[in-house]
Motif scaffolding. Sequence first.
Motif, PDB file in Angstrom:
ATOM      1  N   LEU A 161       0.854  -1.185   0.000  1.00  0.00           N
ATOM      2  CA  LEU A 161       0.000   0.000   0.000  1.00  0.00           C
ATOM      3  C   LEU A 161       0.889   1.234   0.000  1.00  0.00           C
ATOM      4  CD1 LEU A 161      -2.522  -0.989   2.864  1.00  0.00           C
ATOM      5  CD2 LEU A 161      -2.688  -1.546   0.429  1.00  0.00           C
ATOM      6  N   ASP A 162       0.693   2.113  -0.973  1.00  0.00           N
ATOM      7  CA  ASP A 162       1.480   3.341  -1.060  1.00  0.00           C
ATOM      8  C   ASP A 162       0.608   4.518  -0.634  1.00  0.00           C
ATOM      9  OD1 ASP A 162       3.502   5.139  -1.574  1.00  0.00           O
ATOM     10  OD2 ASP A 162       3.154   5.202  -3.736  1.00  0.00           O
ATOM     11  N   GLU A 163       0.917   5.110   0.506  1.00  0.00           N
ATOM     12  CA  GLU A 163       0.156   6.232   1.070  1.00  0.00           C
ATOM     13  C   GLU A 163      -1.345   5.923   1.075  1.00  0.00           C
ATOM     14  OE1 GLU A 163       1.551   8.634   2.515  1.00  0.00           O
ATOM     15  OE2 GLU A 163       3.561   8.821   1.681  1.00  0.00           O
ATOM     16  N   PRO A 164      -1.771   4.852   1.732  1.00  0.00           N
ATOM     17  CA  PRO A 164      -3.177   4.440   1.654  1.00  0.00           C
ATOM     18  C   PRO A 164      -4.150   5.375   2.344  1.00  0.00           C
ATOM     19  CG  PRO A 164      -2.005   3.123   3.281  1.00  0.00           C
ATOM     20  CD  PRO A 164      -0.969   3.935   2.570  1.00  0.00           C
ATOM     21  N   VAL A 165      -3.677   6.209   3.265  1.00  0.00           N
ATOM     22  CA  VAL A 165      -4.570   7.089   4.017  1.00  0.00           C
ATOM     23  C   VAL A 165      -4.997   8.303   3.192  1.00  0.00           C
ATOM     24  CG1 VAL A 165      -4.794   8.485   6.113  1.00  0.00           C
ATOM     25  CG2 VAL A 165      -3.539   6.332   6.182  1.00  0.00           C
ATOM     26  N   ASN A 166      -4.200   8.673   2.212  1.00  0.00           N
ATOM     27  CA  ASN A 166      -4.471   9.888   1.439  1.00  0.00           C
ATOM     28  C   ASN A 166      -5.882   9.877   0.856  1.00  0.00           C
ATOM     29  OD1 ASN A 166      -1.857  10.519   1.980  1.00  0.00           O
ATOM     30  ND2 ASN A 166      -1.205  10.732  -0.143  1.00  0.00           N
ATOM     31  N   GLY A 167      -6.643  10.923   1.125  1.00  0.00           N
ATOM     32  CA  GLY A 167      -7.962  11.090   0.533  1.00  0.00           C
ATOM     33  C   GLY A 167      -9.093  10.455   1.306  1.00  0.00           C
ATOM     34  N   LEU A 168      -8.792   9.697   2.358  1.00  0.00           N
ATOM     35  CA  LEU A 168      -9.841   9.006   3.097  1.00  0.00           C
ATOM     36  C   LEU A 168     -10.448   9.901   4.178  1.00  0.00           C
ATOM     37  CD1 LEU A 168      -8.453   5.395   3.708  1.00  0.00           C
ATOM     38  CD2 LEU A 168      -9.870   6.237   1.813  1.00  0.00           C
ATOM     39  N   ASP A 169     -11.749   9.703   4.435  1.00  0.00           N
ATOM     40  CA  ASP A 169     -12.415  10.382   5.536  1.00  0.00           C
ATOM     41  C   ASP A 169     -12.008   9.734   6.859  1.00  0.00           C
ATOM     42  OD1 ASP A 169     -14.707   8.226   6.205  1.00  0.00           O
ATOM     43  OD2 ASP A 169     -14.477   8.398   4.032  1.00  0.00           O
ATOM     44  N   PHE A 170     -12.365  10.372   7.954  1.00  0.00           N
ATOM     45  CA  PHE A 170     -11.923   9.916   9.278  1.00  0.00           C
ATOM     46  C   PHE A 170     -12.374   8.484   9.568  1.00  0.00           C
ATOM     47  CE2 PHE A 170     -12.885   9.310  13.806  1.00  0.00           C
ATOM     48  CZ  PHE A 170     -11.621   9.495  14.350  1.00  0.00           C
ATOM     49  N   GLN A 171     -13.656   8.182   9.348  1.00  0.00           N
ATOM     50  CA  GLN A 171     -14.177   6.849   9.669  1.00  0.00           C
ATOM     51  C   GLN A 171     -13.502   5.767   8.823  1.00  0.00           C
ATOM     52  OE1 GLN A 171     -18.383   7.900   9.104  1.00  0.00           O
ATOM     53  NE2 GLN A 171     -18.741   7.341  11.244  1.00  0.00           N
ATOM     54  N   SER A 172     -13.287   6.056   7.556  1.00  0.00           N
ATOM     55  CA  SER A 172     -12.635   5.091   6.682  1.00  0.00           C
ATOM     56  C   SER A 172     -11.173   4.898   7.066  1.00  0.00           C
ATOM     57  CB  SER A 172     -12.738   5.532   5.220  1.00  0.00           C
ATOM     58  OG  SER A 172     -14.088   5.551   4.801  1.00  0.00           O
ATOM     59  N   THR A 173     -10.534   5.959   7.533  1.00  0.00           N
ATOM     60  CA  THR A 173      -9.151   5.856   7.993  1.00  0.00           C
ATOM     61  C   THR A 173      -9.049   4.940   9.207  1.00  0.00           C
ATOM     62  OG1 THR A 173      -8.591   8.062   7.159  1.00  0.00           O
ATOM     63  CG2 THR A 173      -7.173   7.147   8.878  1.00  0.00           C
ATOM     64  N   GLU A 174      -9.970   5.111  10.149  1.00  0.00           N
ATOM     65  CA  GLU A 174      -9.977   4.243  11.329  1.00  0.00           C
ATOM     66  C   GLU A 174     -10.207   2.790  10.935  1.00  0.00           C
ATOM     67  OE1 GLU A 174      -9.660   5.270  14.840  1.00  0.00           O
ATOM     68  OE2 GLU A 174      -8.660   6.775  13.608  1.00  0.00           O
ATOM     69  N   TYR A 175     -11.093   2.570   9.987  1.00  0.00           N
ATOM     70  CA  TYR A 175     -11.368   1.208   9.520  1.00  0.00           C
ATOM     71  C   TYR A 175     -10.142   0.638   8.805  1.00  0.00           C
ATOM     72  CZ  TYR A 175     -13.761  -2.700   7.278  1.00  0.00           C
ATOM     73  OH  TYR A 175     -14.126  -3.958   6.854  1.00  0.00           O
ATOM     74  N   LEU A 176      -9.468   1.466   8.015  1.00  0.00           N
ATOM     75  CA  LEU A 176      -8.249   1.037   7.332  1.00  0.00           C
ATOM     76  C   LEU A 176      -7.194   0.596   8.336  1.00  0.00           C
ATOM     77  CD1 LEU A 176      -6.368   0.766   4.846  1.00  0.00           C
ATOM     78  CD2 LEU A 176      -5.824   3.196   5.135  1.00  0.00           C
ATOM     79  N   TYR A 177      -7.019   1.355   9.409  1.00  0.00           N
ATOM     80  CA  TYR A 177      -6.039   0.984  10.427  1.00  0.00           C
ATOM     81  C   TYR A 177      -6.331  -0.414  10.976  1.00  0.00           C
ATOM     82  CZ  TYR A 177      -4.380   5.863  10.677  1.00  0.00           C
ATOM     83  OH  TYR A 177      -3.853   7.087  10.396  1.00  0.00           O
ATOM     84  N   ARG A 178      -7.600  -0.721  11.194  1.00  0.00           N
ATOM     85  CA  ARG A 178      -7.958  -2.040  11.720  1.00  0.00           C
ATOM     86  C   ARG A 178      -7.641  -3.130  10.707  1.00  0.00           C
ATOM     87  NH1 ARG A 178     -12.477   0.875  13.615  1.00  0.00           N
ATOM     88  NH2 ARG A 178     -13.878  -0.042  12.077  1.00  0.00           N
ATOM     89  N   GLN A 179      -7.912  -2.847   9.430  1.00  0.00           N
ATOM     90  CA  GLN A 179      -7.622  -3.829   8.387  1.00  0.00           C
ATOM     91  C   GLN A 179      -6.121  -4.100   8.277  1.00  0.00           C
ATOM     92  OE1 GLN A 179      -9.948  -5.622   6.535  1.00  0.00           O
ATOM     93  NE2 GLN A 179     -11.296  -4.682   8.055  1.00  0.00           N
ATOM     94  N   ILE A 180      -5.334  -3.031   8.363  1.00  0.00           N
ATOM     95  CA  ILE A 180      -3.875  -3.193   8.300  1.00  0.00           C
ATOM     96  C   ILE A 180      -3.374  -3.990   9.509  1.00  0.00           C
ATOM     97  CG2 ILE A 180      -1.665  -1.967   8.409  1.00  0.00           C
ATOM     98  CD1 ILE A 180      -2.942   0.277   6.774  1.00  0.00           C
ATOM     99  N   SER A 181      -3.853  -3.635  10.694  1.00  0.00           N
ATOM    100  CA  SER A 181      -3.405  -4.299  11.920  1.00  0.00           C
ATOM    101  C   SER A 181      -3.758  -5.780  11.931  1.00  0.00           C
ATOM    102  CB  SER A 181      -4.028  -3.616  13.143  1.00  0.00           C
ATOM    103  OG  SER A 181      -3.599  -2.271  13.242  1.00  0.00           O
TER     104      SER A 181
END
Length: 238
Positions: A161-181
Amino acid sequence: MNAVNNPLLAIQNLQAYYTQEKTVLSGLSLALADHETVGLIGLNGAGKTTLIKILSGLLSTFQVDDICFDGQPVHFRDKAFKTCRYTVFAEDNSFQYFTFWEYLSYVFAAYGQKLPDVSELIQGFHFEEHTNTLLKDLSTGNQKKVFLITAFALKPKLLFLDEPVNGLDFQSTEYLYRQISDYHSCGTLMFSSHILESITLTSDRVIVLENGRIRQTFEKEQINAADIREVLRYENDI
């Protein structure tokens, strides 16, 4: 090379360049363990995106002494290696005339996999209203979600994943962190980010790149935002 026993992916002495006068990566050796999450961080121009593009088979202007995947010598463009990896790029304008469902179906067919139920991922990334919209008509953040949902549904052995947080809203960012973890159960994930929080919250190991080389590696309990920030500040002061 960082010490990893029986690495999933091992690269020795990678040199990358765009022109003979401009070297981007120099003498970089890297090992990724099976079922670990590795965060890449560094200042702009450190070589993060270049490294991910090379690992994804997109750049040919490099030299390397050795590449091994799962204990076997490979080339980044070998078919067997390609079907074990997937990359979400910082910017991706491909498949603009596909909808999400069309792109997802295309990817799973290309990887020879059966299309799974992705309803949980769609809900987690708050993408319910956009599944039948052409990618070209989506916002930057929603386009990113198309590729992220596909990545986590595909569950490749090696995910970049290259800079996966870019452009995401707050809720989606939190969900992304869980998916990565939680990706340990699926395979190995390496991602780049300029957002220190995303690195410290999710990574088993953090690699700091400086001028195309690995400057420092932080392991598990060593991962500390203040210490990583200090290394980055030192780079900025050079």
